[in-house]
Design a protein around this motif. Structure first.
Motif, PDB file in Angstrom:
ATOM      1  N   TYR A 111       0.824  -1.205   0.000  1.00  0.00           N
ATOM      2  CA  TYR A 111       0.000   0.000   0.000  1.00  0.00           C
ATOM      3  C   TYR A 111       0.859   1.258   0.000  1.00  0.00           C
ATOM      4  CZ  TYR A 111      -3.824   3.156   0.961  1.00  0.00           C
ATOM      5  OH  TYR A 111      -4.749   4.171   0.863  1.00  0.00           O
ATOM      6  N   SER A 112       0.488   2.202  -0.842  1.00  0.00           N
ATOM      7  CA  SER A 112       1.221   3.455  -0.957  1.00  0.00           C
ATOM      8  C   SER A 112       0.224   4.603  -1.059  1.00  0.00           C
ATOM      9  CB  SER A 112       2.127   3.437  -2.196  1.00  0.00           C
ATOM     10  OG  SER A 112       2.875   4.628  -2.298  1.00  0.00           O
ATOM     11  N   ILE A 113       0.352   5.575  -0.187  1.00  0.00           N
ATOM     12  CA  ILE A 113      -0.546   6.728  -0.197  1.00  0.00           C
ATOM     13  C   ILE A 113      -0.417   7.466  -1.533  1.00  0.00           C
ATOM     14  CG2 ILE A 113      -1.029   8.970   0.871  1.00  0.00           C
ATOM     15  CD1 ILE A 113      -0.033   7.786   3.517  1.00  0.00           C
ATOM     16  N   GLY A 114      -1.556   7.756  -2.152  1.00  0.00           N
ATOM     17  CA  GLY A 114      -1.559   8.532  -3.384  1.00  0.00           C
ATOM     18  C   GLY A 114      -1.246   7.747  -4.637  1.00  0.00           C
ATOM     19  N   GLU A 115      -1.113   6.444  -4.535  1.00  0.00           N
ATOM     20  CA  GLU A 115      -0.790   5.621  -5.704  1.00  0.00           C
ATOM     21  C   GLU A 115      -1.938   5.628  -6.706  1.00  0.00           C
ATOM     22  OE1 GLU A 115       1.667   2.702  -7.802  1.00  0.00           O
ATOM     23  OE2 GLU A 115       2.037   4.197  -6.243  1.00  0.00           O
ATOM     24  N   ARG A 116      -1.602   5.742  -7.994  1.00  0.00           N
ATOM     25  CA  ARG A 116      -2.620   5.639  -9.043  1.00  0.00           C
ATOM     26  C   ARG A 116      -2.959   4.166  -9.270  1.00  0.00           C
ATOM     27  NH1 ARG A 116      -3.199   3.220 -14.000  1.00  0.00           N
ATOM     28  NH2 ARG A 116      -4.779   4.209 -15.286  1.00  0.00           N
ATOM     29  N   TYR A 117      -4.234   3.839  -9.185  1.00  0.00           N
ATOM     30  CA  TYR A 117      -4.675   2.464  -9.374  1.00  0.00           C
ATOM     31  C   TYR A 117      -5.074   2.221 -10.826  1.00  0.00           C
ATOM     32  CZ  TYR A 117      -5.074   1.792  -4.292  1.00  0.00           C
ATOM     33  OH  TYR A 117      -4.821   1.663  -2.949  1.00  0.00           O
ATOM     34  N   LYS A 118      -4.884   0.977 -11.258  1.00  0.00           N
ATOM     35  CA  LYS A 118      -5.466   0.559 -12.527  1.00  0.00           C
ATOM     36  C   LYS A 118      -6.988   0.611 -12.395  1.00  0.00           C
ATOM     37  CE  LYS A 118      -1.803  -2.685 -13.906  1.00  0.00           C
ATOM     38  NZ  LYS A 118      -0.891  -2.553 -12.762  1.00  0.00           N
ATOM     39  N   THR A 119      -7.669   0.921 -13.481  1.00  0.00           N
ATOM     40  CA  THR A 119      -9.124   0.920 -13.474  1.00  0.00           C
ATOM     41  C   THR A 119      -9.636  -0.502 -13.684  1.00  0.00           C
ATOM     42  OG1 THR A 119      -9.332   1.256 -15.851  1.00  0.00           O
ATOM     43  CG2 THR A 119      -9.103   3.236 -14.473  1.00  0.00           C
TER      44      THR A 119
ATOM     45  N   GLU B 155     -11.467   2.446  -0.252  1.00  0.00           N
ATOM     46  CA  GLU B 155     -12.668   2.544  -1.079  1.00  0.00           C
ATOM     47  C   GLU B 155     -12.350   2.467  -2.566  1.00  0.00           C
ATOM     48  OE1 GLU B 155     -14.750   6.070  -0.005  1.00  0.00           O
ATOM     49  OE2 GLU B 155     -15.409   5.307   1.944  1.00  0.00           O
ATOM     50  N   ASP B 156     -11.208   3.014  -2.983  1.00  0.00           N
ATOM     51  CA  ASP B 156     -10.847   2.951  -4.395  1.00  0.00           C
ATOM     52  C   ASP B 156     -10.609   1.506  -4.823  1.00  0.00           C
ATOM     53  OD1 ASP B 156     -11.038   5.694  -4.604  1.00  0.00           O
ATOM     54  OD2 ASP B 156      -8.889   6.044  -4.365  1.00  0.00           O
ATOM     55  N   THR B 157      -9.977   0.723  -3.974  1.00  0.00           N
ATOM     56  CA  THR B 157      -9.767  -0.698  -4.277  1.00  0.00           C
ATOM     57  C   THR B 157     -11.105  -1.422  -4.351  1.00  0.00           C
ATOM     58  OG1 THR B 157      -7.591  -0.708  -3.239  1.00  0.00           O
ATOM     59  CG2 THR B 157      -8.694  -2.824  -3.465  1.00  0.00           C
ATOM     60  N   GLU B 158     -11.996  -1.118  -3.413  1.00  0.00           N
ATOM     61  CA  GLU B 158     -13.318  -1.738  -3.439  1.00  0.00           C
ATOM     62  C   GLU B 158     -14.043  -1.439  -4.748  1.00  0.00           C
ATOM     63  OE1 GLU B 158     -15.273  -0.265   0.038  1.00  0.00           O
ATOM     64  OE2 GLU B 158     -14.454  -1.830   1.320  1.00  0.00           O
ATOM     65  N   ALA B 159     -13.927  -0.213  -5.232  1.00  0.00           N
ATOM     66  CA  ALA B 159     -14.595   0.168  -6.476  1.00  0.00           C
ATOM     67  C   ALA B 159     -14.025  -0.602  -7.662  1.00  0.00           C
ATOM     68  CB  ALA B 159     -14.463   1.675  -6.703  1.00  0.00           C
ATOM     69  N   VAL B 160     -12.702  -0.771  -7.692  1.00  0.00           N
ATOM     70  CA  VAL B 160     -12.083  -1.538  -8.775  1.00  0.00           C
ATOM     71  C   VAL B 160     -12.567  -2.983  -8.746  1.00  0.00           C
ATOM     72  CG1 VAL B 160      -9.903  -2.427  -9.679  1.00  0.00           C
ATOM     73  CG2 VAL B 160     -10.052  -0.050  -8.938  1.00  0.00           C
ATOM     74  N   LEU B 161     -12.557  -3.597  -7.555  1.00  0.00           N
ATOM     75  CA  LEU B 161     -13.010  -4.980  -7.441  1.00  0.00           C
ATOM     76  C   LEU B 161     -14.478  -5.120  -7.823  1.00  0.00           C
ATOM     77  CD1 LEU B 161     -11.245  -6.037  -4.113  1.00  0.00           C
ATOM     78  CD2 LEU B 161     -10.519  -6.529  -6.454  1.00  0.00           C
ATOM     79  N   ASP B 162     -15.299  -4.173  -7.414  1.00  0.00           N
ATOM     80  CA  ASP B 162     -16.717  -4.228  -7.770  1.00  0.00           C
ATOM     81  C   ASP B 162     -16.908  -4.142  -9.289  1.00  0.00           C
ATOM     82  OD1 ASP B 162     -17.401  -4.427  -5.118  1.00  0.00           O
ATOM     83  OD2 ASP B 162     -17.990  -2.320  -4.893  1.00  0.00           O
ATOM     84  N   GLY B 163     -16.095  -3.301  -9.937  1.00  0.00           N
ATOM     85  CA  GLY B 163     -16.193  -3.168 -11.390  1.00  0.00           C
ATOM     86  C   GLY B 163     -15.808  -4.449 -12.114  1.00  0.00           C
ATOM     87  N   ILE B 164     -14.742  -5.095 -11.644  1.00  0.00           N
ATOM     88  CA  ILE B 164     -14.346  -6.373 -12.246  1.00  0.00           C
ATOM     89  C   ILE B 164     -15.434  -7.417 -12.010  1.00  0.00           C
ATOM     90  CG2 ILE B 164     -12.665  -8.251 -12.175  1.00  0.00           C
ATOM     91  CD1 ILE B 164     -10.591  -6.160 -11.249  1.00  0.00           C
ATOM     92  N   GLY B 165     -15.947  -7.473 -10.773  1.00  0.00           N
ATOM     93  CA  GLY B 165     -16.961  -8.460 -10.436  1.00  0.00           C
ATOM     94  C   GLY B 165     -18.234  -8.301 -11.251  1.00  0.00           C
ATOM     95  N   ALA B 166     -18.651  -7.052 -11.470  1.00  0.00           N
ATOM     96  CA  ALA B 166     -19.856  -6.817 -12.275  1.00  0.00           C
ATOM     97  C   ALA B 166     -19.667  -7.332 -13.695  1.00  0.00           C
ATOM     98  CB  ALA B 166     -20.191  -5.326 -12.281  1.00  0.00           C
ATOM     99  N   TRP B 167     -18.473  -7.136 -14.250  1.00  0.00           N
ATOM    100  CA  TRP B 167     -18.206  -7.622 -15.607  1.00  0.00           C
ATOM    101  C   TRP B 167     -18.149  -9.150 -15.634  1.00  0.00           C
ATOM    102  CZ3 TRP B 167     -14.298 -10.481 -17.917  1.00  0.00           C
ATOM    103  CH2 TRP B 167     -14.323 -10.503 -19.307  1.00  0.00           C
TER     104      TRP B 167
END
Length: 502
Positions: free
Chosen positions: A330-338, A370-382
C-alpha cells in the motif's frame, strides 16, 4: 531434508518432468493475491524494508530514486536507521481490522477462483507460527497466524489456496542494506541496526530476539549466500507447505532459489530446491510451483510466472501473469489501474492460455480502501456477465485480431488503446467466444475476420450468435472476409463485450 516423501517424484528434473500441470489451474483464469505485512505500516509502497536505509554501495541505478524517497520518509517519521530500523517497524504492524472471511467473500464475488497469501516477503518476516523464524506474525505485530486464517477463509469460500515465498535469494540481496552506514552527513559511518546482536537487545522491546535472524549474517553486496541461510529458507518453506498444503506455491526467483540461474546462486548451486519440489509434489498431487525463467523441457514440472509483463502471443502451456492494482504494498496517493484496464489485461491473458493473479494491497490495519473496493466491484460486475467466456475455456485457433497488441515476445504492461477492430478469442467445446475490446463506434456491426470462411478456422457455419448480457439471438452473415454480426444499440457491460458463437 535430503530426500522426498514417498511418492513418484524424485529430486531430479527427469523425474519431475513426468508431471503435468493440474487442470484446476488451467480452468481458474483469475486469482487474487495479498501483499500485506510489516512493510504496509509506512504506507510508502514496495521495497520499504530495503530502501528505508537509503542508497549504499549495493543500490542499483533503477532503485536510486525510490531508495532516496523512502529513506527520507523513514527518517522524518521514525528516525535514523541506526536506532529505528526495519526490525522496529515490525512491532508497529497490528492488523486490527483484518477480517479474512469478509475480504474473501468480496474476492469471491469479484470472480477469483484462487487466492494467494503472502507467506514471507523479502523482508524475511514469516506470516505464520513459524518453527524456524522467530520474527513472525504470531510472536510479533498482529500476534496472529495470517497464513492460516487466509487458508481457512479461502477454502471456506470454495477457492483454491496458495502461498508466495519471497524470502530467500531476494532477502539475501535486499537486507544487506541493513549492514551499511551513512556515507556522509552528521551520522556518517554510524552502523545501521543490522549490526546489532541478541546481546544488544537487553532491556529493549526486542529482548530475546536476534536481529541476525531477521537480517541474516553480516555481509557485503555480492557476498554469496551461506549454507545455513539457504537451509533455513527451505526449512521455512517446508514448514509452511506442510502445515497448509497450498495448491500453488509462488517462488519469487528466476529459477529455484539458490539453484543455478537463481537471483543469488551459490557455488556450487544448492540442491534444496529440487528436494523441496519432489517432496511437495508427492505430498500435494494437485499442487503447482511457479518460477520466472523455465526451459521448455521443464514447463510441466513448474509453472511459468510473468511479472507485470504481457506476452505477445499464446503459449502452448498454461502460465501465470501477475500484477497489482497499484504498488505491491500500500502506498498513499498511488494511481490504481481501473476496472476496465484490468478486464482488458485479464481477457488478453486468458486468450493466450494464461491466468491473471491480481494483487490487492491492504492498509496496515488489514482493510482495503474505497478505491480498491470500487475496482473490485467493477471487475466483479463484468465477470458476473462474461465469466462463462473465461472460466474453464481454452485458447482458440487464434488468440485475437486487430491492430493493437503487445510488441514483440514480451513487453511491460500498459493500458493499450484498443479499437473496435481488436478482438480476443477463447473457446469451449464447439462454442467460440469473441471479446470485443472496444464497442464499435458509428456502426452497429462487429466484423470478425478470423471467422470468415477464407480464414479456415470454422469447420461449419455458426448456427447462433448472441451477446452475453443480452441473450437475444443476433443476425449475422458469414462471408469469405469476415463474420459480420449486427449489434444492439448499446453494450450490456461497462467493459469488453462478449459474443457467444455456437
Amino acid at each position: 531434508m535430503t530426500g522426498s516423501r514417498n511418492g513418484p517424484y524424485q529430486a531430479n528434473w527427469p523425474s519431475l518432468r513426468r508431471r503435468r500441470l493440474p487442470s484446476w489451474f488451467a480452468d481458474a483464469k483469475f486469482g487474487i493475491w495479498s501483499h500485506w505485512g510489516p512493510q504496509s505500516v509506512a504506507m510508502a509502497g514496495d521495497w520499504y524494508a530495503r530502501h528505508l536505509y537509503g542508497p549504499y554501495a549495493g543500490t542499483e541505478d533503477f532503485e536510486q530514486k525510490r531508495s532516496r524517497r523512502q529513506a527520507a520518509r523513514h527518517r522524518d517519521r521514525y528516525g535514523h536507521p541506526s536506532a529505528f530500523g526495519y526490525k522496529d517497524l515490525v512491532r508497529l504492524w497490528r492488523g486490527e481490522k483484518f477480517d479474512p472471511e469478509a475480504l474473501m467473500d468480496r474476492f469471491r464475488r469479484t470472480g477469483a477462483r484462487y487466492f494467494v497469501s503472502m507467506a514471507a516477503h523479502c523482508d524475511n518476516v514469516d506470516l505464520w507460527d513459524s518453527l524456524h523464524q522467530p520474527w513472525n506474525s504470531v510472536t510479533l505485530g498482529p500476534r496472529s497466524d495470517i497464513v492460516g486464517r487466509w487458508a481457512a477463509a479461502a477454502r471456506g469460500a470454495g477457492l483454491r489456496f496458495g502461498v508466495s515465498m519471497h524470502a530467500g535469494s531476494w532477502t539475501w540481496r535486499w537486507l544487506d542494506a541493513a549492514f551499511a552506514a551513512d556515507a556522509e552527513g552528521p551520522r556518517a559511518g554510524v552502523p545501521y541496526d543490522g549490526h546489532l546482536t541478541a546481546e544488544d537487545g537487553r532491556g529493549t522491546w526486542w529482548e530475546g530476539l536476534d536481529p541476525r535472524d531477521l537480517y541474516g549474517p553480516p555481509r557485503r553486496p555480492g557476498d554469496p549466500p551461506t549454507p545455513e541461510f539457504i537451509d533455513n529458507f527451505y526449512a521455512r518453506l517446508r514448514d509452511v507447505t506442510d502445515r497448509y498444503a497450498p495448491e500453488l506455491v509462488y517462488l519469487d526467483d528466476s529459477r529455484l532459489p539458490f539453484d543455478e540461474g537463481s537471483v543469488c546462486a551459490p557455488e556450487p548451486p544448492s540442491p534444496r530446491g529440487l528436494e523441496f519440489l519432489a517432496r511437495y509434489y508427492n505430498a500435494v498431487p494437485e499442487g503447482v510451483v511457479s518460477i520466472k525463467t523455465i526451459p521448455e523441457e521443464d514447463r510441466q514440472a513448474v509453472l511459468l510466472d510473468v511479472e507485470r509483463q504481457q506476452l505477445g502471443a499464446p503459449d502452448p502451456h498454461p502460465w501465470q501473469y501477475d500484477t497489482s492494482i497499484g504498488d505491491w504494498f500500500y502506498s498513499i496517493g498511488e494511481r490504481y489501474k481501473t476496472a476496465g484496464e484490468l478486464v482488458h489485461l485479464l481477457v488478453d491473458t486468458v486468450s493466450k492460455n494464461g491466468c491473471l493473479l491480481l494483487n490487492v494491497p491492504q492498509l496496515p490495519d488489514g482493510s482495503i480502501d474505497e478505491d480498491t473496493e470500487a475496482v473490485l466491484d467493477g471487475i466483479g460486475a463484468w465477470i458476473d456477465v462474461c465469466g462463462a467466456a473465461l472460466f474453464g475455456t481454452r485458447p482458440w485457433r487464434v488468440h485475437g485480431e486487430g491492430p493493437t497488441g503487445v510488441a514483440g515476445e514480451k513487453a511491460r504492461e500498459q493500458a493499450l488503446p484498443y479499437t473496435d477492430l481488436d478482438i480476443r478469442y477463447t473457446c469451449r467445446d464447439e462454442t467460440v467466444y469473441a471479446f470485443l475490446m472496444a464497442w464499435p463506434a458509428g456502426r452497429a456491426q462487429a466484423h470478425l475476420t478470423s471467422l470468415g470462411t477464407a480464414a479456415g478456422h470454422l469447420g461449419r457455419p455458426p448456427r447462433r450468435v448472441e451477446l452475453l448480457g443480452d441473450g437475444r439471438p443476433l443476425s449475422f452473415e458469414q462471408s469469405a472476409g469476415a463474420l459480420r454480426v449486427d449489434l444492439p444499440g448499446s453494450p450490456p457491460t461497462a467493459h469488453a463485450q462478449v459474443l457467444r458463437i455456437e
